[in-house]
Design a protein around this motif. Structure first.
Motif, PDB file in Angstrom:
ATOM      1  N   MET A   1       0.850  -1.168   0.000  1.00 40.18           N
ATOM      2  CA  MET A   1       0.000   0.000   0.000  1.00 40.18           C
ATOM      3  C   MET A   1       0.893   1.227   0.000  1.00 40.18           C
ATOM      4  SD  MET A   1      -3.125  -0.896   2.532  1.00 40.18           S
ATOM      5  CE  MET A   1      -2.654  -2.366   3.438  1.00 40.18           C
ATOM      6  N   GLY A   2       0.378   2.299  -0.509  1.00 40.34           N
ATOM      7  CA  GLY A   2       1.140   3.524  -0.526  1.00 40.34           C
ATOM      8  C   GLY A   2       0.341   4.628  -1.173  1.00 40.34           C
ATOM      9  N   GLU A   3       0.968   5.776  -1.261  1.00 38.46           N
ATOM     10  CA  GLU A   3       0.279   6.938  -1.784  1.00 38.46           C
ATOM     11  C   GLU A   3       0.419   7.085  -3.294  1.00 38.46           C
ATOM     12  OE1 GLU A   3       0.994  10.456   0.569  1.00 38.46           O
ATOM     13  OE2 GLU A   3       1.124   9.258   2.380  1.00 38.46           O
ATOM     14  N   PHE A   4       1.213   6.187  -3.920  1.00 39.97           N
ATOM     15  CA  PHE A   4       1.420   6.256  -5.365  1.00 39.97           C
ATOM     16  C   PHE A   4       1.330   4.868  -5.975  1.00 39.97           C
ATOM     17  CE2 PHE A   4       3.562   9.888  -3.581  1.00 39.97           C
ATOM     18  CZ  PHE A   4       3.247  10.915  -4.468  1.00 39.97           C
ATOM     19  N   GLN A   5       0.924   4.818  -7.235  1.00 37.51           N
ATOM     20  CA  GLN A   5       1.016   3.589  -8.023  1.00 37.51           C
ATOM     21  C   GLN A   5       1.700   3.977  -9.323  1.00 37.51           C
ATOM     22  OE1 GLN A   5      -1.861   0.631  -8.090  1.00 37.51           O
ATOM     23  NE2 GLN A   5      -1.484   0.030 -10.189  1.00 37.51           N
ATOM     24  N   ASP A   6       2.786   3.306  -9.620  1.00 36.65           N
ATOM     25  CA  ASP A   6       3.558   3.594 -10.827  1.00 36.65           C
ATOM     26  C   ASP A   6       3.885   5.085 -10.934  1.00 36.65           C
ATOM     27  OD1 ASP A   6       3.422   0.894 -11.505  1.00 36.65           O
ATOM     28  OD2 ASP A   6       1.554   1.176 -12.624  1.00 36.65           O
ATOM     29  N   GLY A   7       4.188   5.716  -9.803  1.00 37.88           N
ATOM     30  CA  GLY A   7       4.572   7.118  -9.792  1.00 37.88           C
ATOM     31  C   GLY A   7       3.420   8.107  -9.827  1.00 37.88           C
ATOM     32  N   GLU A   8       2.189   7.613  -9.923  1.00 39.07           N
ATOM     33  CA  GLU A   8       1.023   8.498  -9.961  1.00 39.07           C
ATOM     34  C   GLU A   8       0.348   8.530  -8.594  1.00 39.07           C
ATOM     35  OE1 GLU A   8      -1.586   8.569 -13.497  1.00 39.07           O
ATOM     36  OE2 GLU A   8      -0.559   6.702 -13.999  1.00 39.07           O
ATOM     37  N   PRO A   9      -0.139   9.706  -8.159  1.00 41.55           N
ATOM     38  CA  PRO A   9      -0.831   9.770  -6.874  1.00 41.55           C
ATOM     39  C   PRO A   9      -2.141   8.980  -6.916  1.00 41.55           C
ATOM     40  CG  PRO A   9      -0.955  11.886  -8.010  1.00 41.55           C
ATOM     41  CD  PRO A   9      -0.069  10.994  -8.834  1.00 41.55           C
ATOM     42  N   ARG A  10      -2.482   8.351  -5.813  1.00 40.46           N
ATOM     43  CA  ARG A  10      -3.720   7.575  -5.727  1.00 40.46           C
ATOM     44  C   ARG A  10      -4.951   8.466  -5.596  1.00 40.46           C
ATOM     45  NH1 ARG A  10      -3.103   2.324  -5.439  1.00 40.46           N
ATOM     46  NH2 ARG A  10      -1.095   1.464  -4.829  1.00 40.46           N
ATOM     47  N   VAL A  11      -4.758   9.708  -5.149  1.00 45.35           N
ATOM     48  CA  VAL A  11      -5.877  10.634  -5.034  1.00 45.35           C
ATOM     49  C   VAL A  11      -5.414  12.009  -5.497  1.00 45.35           C
ATOM     50  CG1 VAL A  11      -5.439  11.146  -2.582  1.00 45.35           C
ATOM     51  CG2 VAL A  11      -7.728  11.499  -3.518  1.00 45.35           C
ATOM     52  N   VAL A  12      -6.257  12.656  -6.302  1.00 43.74           N
ATOM     53  CA  VAL A  12      -5.996  14.007  -6.794  1.00 43.74           C
ATOM     54  C   VAL A  12      -7.287  14.809  -6.662  1.00 43.74           C
ATOM     55  CG1 VAL A  12      -4.155  13.313  -8.392  1.00 43.74           C
ATOM     56  CG2 VAL A  12      -6.533  13.380  -9.187  1.00 43.74           C
ATOM     57  N   ALA A  13      -7.191  16.122  -6.854  1.00 40.48           N
ATOM     58  CA  ALA A  13      -8.367  16.985  -6.741  1.00 40.48           C
ATOM     59  C   ALA A  13      -8.421  17.949  -7.915  1.00 40.48           C
ATOM     60  CB  ALA A  13      -8.322  17.760  -5.431  1.00 40.48           C
ATOM     61  N   THR A  14      -9.635  18.264  -8.333  1.00 46.33           N
ATOM     62  CA  THR A  14      -9.841  19.278  -9.367  1.00 46.33           C
ATOM     63  C   THR A  14      -9.651  20.661  -8.749  1.00 46.33           C
ATOM     64  OG1 THR A  14     -12.204  19.482  -8.923  1.00 46.33           O
ATOM     65  CG2 THR A  14     -11.533  17.804 -10.552  1.00 46.33           C
ATOM     66  N   GLU A  15      -9.546  21.676  -9.612  1.00 41.69           N
ATOM     67  CA  GLU A  15      -9.430  23.055  -9.108  1.00 41.69           C
ATOM     68  C   GLU A  15     -10.643  23.428  -8.263  1.00 41.69           C
ATOM     69  OE1 GLU A  15      -8.176  26.403 -11.480  1.00 41.69           O
ATOM     70  OE2 GLU A  15      -7.063  25.055 -12.802  1.00 41.69           O
ATOM     71  N   ALA A  16     -11.824  22.993  -8.691  1.00 44.64           N
ATOM     72  CA  ALA A  16     -13.047  23.295  -7.934  1.00 44.64           C
ATOM     73  C   ALA A  16     -12.981  22.688  -6.532  1.00 44.64           C
ATOM     74  CB  ALA A  16     -14.278  22.784  -8.681  1.00 44.64           C
ATOM     75  N   ALA A  17     -12.441  21.484  -6.430  1.00 45.52           N
ATOM     76  CA  ALA A  17     -12.319  20.840  -5.119  1.00 45.52           C
ATOM     77  C   ALA A  17     -11.309  21.578  -4.244  1.00 45.52           C
ATOM     78  CB  ALA A  17     -11.924  19.378  -5.274  1.00 45.52           C
ATOM     79  N   VAL A  18     -10.190  21.978  -4.833  1.00 46.14           N
ATOM     80  CA  VAL A  18      -9.185  22.721  -4.062  1.00 46.14           C
ATOM     81  C   VAL A  18      -9.763  24.048  -3.572  1.00 46.14           C
ATOM     82  CG1 VAL A  18      -6.959  23.915  -4.224  1.00 46.14           C
ATOM     83  CG2 VAL A  18      -7.207  21.601  -5.149  1.00 46.14           C
ATOM     84  N   THR A  19     -10.545  24.706  -4.403  1.00 47.03           N
ATOM     85  CA  THR A  19     -11.181  25.969  -4.001  1.00 47.03           C
ATOM     86  C   THR A  19     -12.094  25.748  -2.801  1.00 47.03           C
ATOM     87  OG1 THR A  19     -11.052  26.879  -6.227  1.00 47.03           O
ATOM     88  CG2 THR A  19     -12.718  27.824  -4.772  1.00 47.03           C
ATOM     89  N   LEU A  20     -12.917  24.691  -2.830  1.00 44.94           N
ATOM     90  CA  LEU A  20     -13.816  24.411  -1.710  1.00 44.94           C
ATOM     91  C   LEU A  20     -13.037  23.993  -0.466  1.00 44.94           C
ATOM     92  CD1 LEU A  20     -16.645  24.289  -0.573  1.00 44.94           C
ATOM     93  CD2 LEU A  20     -16.914  22.017  -1.617  1.00 44.94           C
ATOM     94  N   ILE A  21     -11.980  23.221  -0.643  1.00 45.64           N
ATOM     95  CA  ILE A  21     -11.135  22.844   0.496  1.00 45.64           C
ATOM     96  C   ILE A  21     -10.593  24.102   1.177  1.00 45.64           C
ATOM     97  CG2 ILE A  21      -8.889  21.841   1.120  1.00 45.64           C
ATOM     98  CD1 ILE A  21      -9.492  19.677  -1.066  1.00 45.64           C
TER      99      ILE A  21
END
Length: 124
Positions: A1-21
Motif C-alpha cells: 500500500m502507498g500513496e502512489f502507483q507507478d509514480g502516480e498519486p492515488r488521489v488528486v483533486a480538481t481546481e473546484a475541489a481545491v477551491t472548496l477545500i
C-alpha cells in the motif's frame, strides 16, 4: 500500500475541489477526508475537522489533496487499489456530517483506472 502507483498519486483533486477545500479551511484549518463506504451518505468523500474523526487501524492513507490527508477503509482500498480517485465538486448538499454540507456544493469522487481508462467507482 502507498500513496502512489507507478509514480502516480492515488488521489488528486480538481481546481473546484481545491477551491472548496480552501474555503472550508478558513473556518476549520485542520481537516481530513475519508472516503465513505456507504450507509447514510452513500459513497461520498466526507470532510471532517481533523480532531473530530479518529482514523482507525484499518484505514489506509491514500495521499493528500492540497495538504489535506485522504483516507479510505482497507476493504474499500482492496477493491479500488487499481484506480486513482479524483475528488471534484458538483452543485448540491454534502453528506450530513461532512463540512461541505450547507455550502450548496458537495464533494464527489470520480475515478480512472491507472491504465488511463475512465472507471466509475462501485456504488456511485
Amino acid at each position: 500500500m502507498g500513496e502512489f502507483q507507478d509514480g502516480e498519486p492515488r488521489v488528486v483533486a480538481t481546481e473546484a475541489a481545491v477551491t472548496l477545500i480552501r474555503e472550508i479551511r478558513q473556518e476549520y484549518p485542520q481537516i481530513l477526508f475519508h472516503q465513505s463506504g456507504g450507509c447514510c451518505d452513500g459513497s461520498s468523500p466526507m470532510c471532517y475537522p481533523a480532531d473530530d474523526y479518529i482514523v482507525g487501524d484499518t484505514d489506509v492513507k491514500l495521499g493528500e489533496i492540497d495538504g489535506v490527508p485522504f483516507y479510505i477503509h482497507q476493504s474499500q482500498y482492496e477493491v479500488w487499489k487499481h484506480t486513482q480517485l479524483i475528488i471534484d465538486v458538483v452543485p448540491g448538499r454534502g453528506g450530513m456530517f461532512s463540512l461541505d454540507n450547507g455550502r450548496e456544493r458537495r464533494f464527489l469522487t470520480r475515478s480512472r483506472l491507472f491504465n488511463g481508462e475512465a472507471c466509475p467507482l462501485p456504488g456511485l
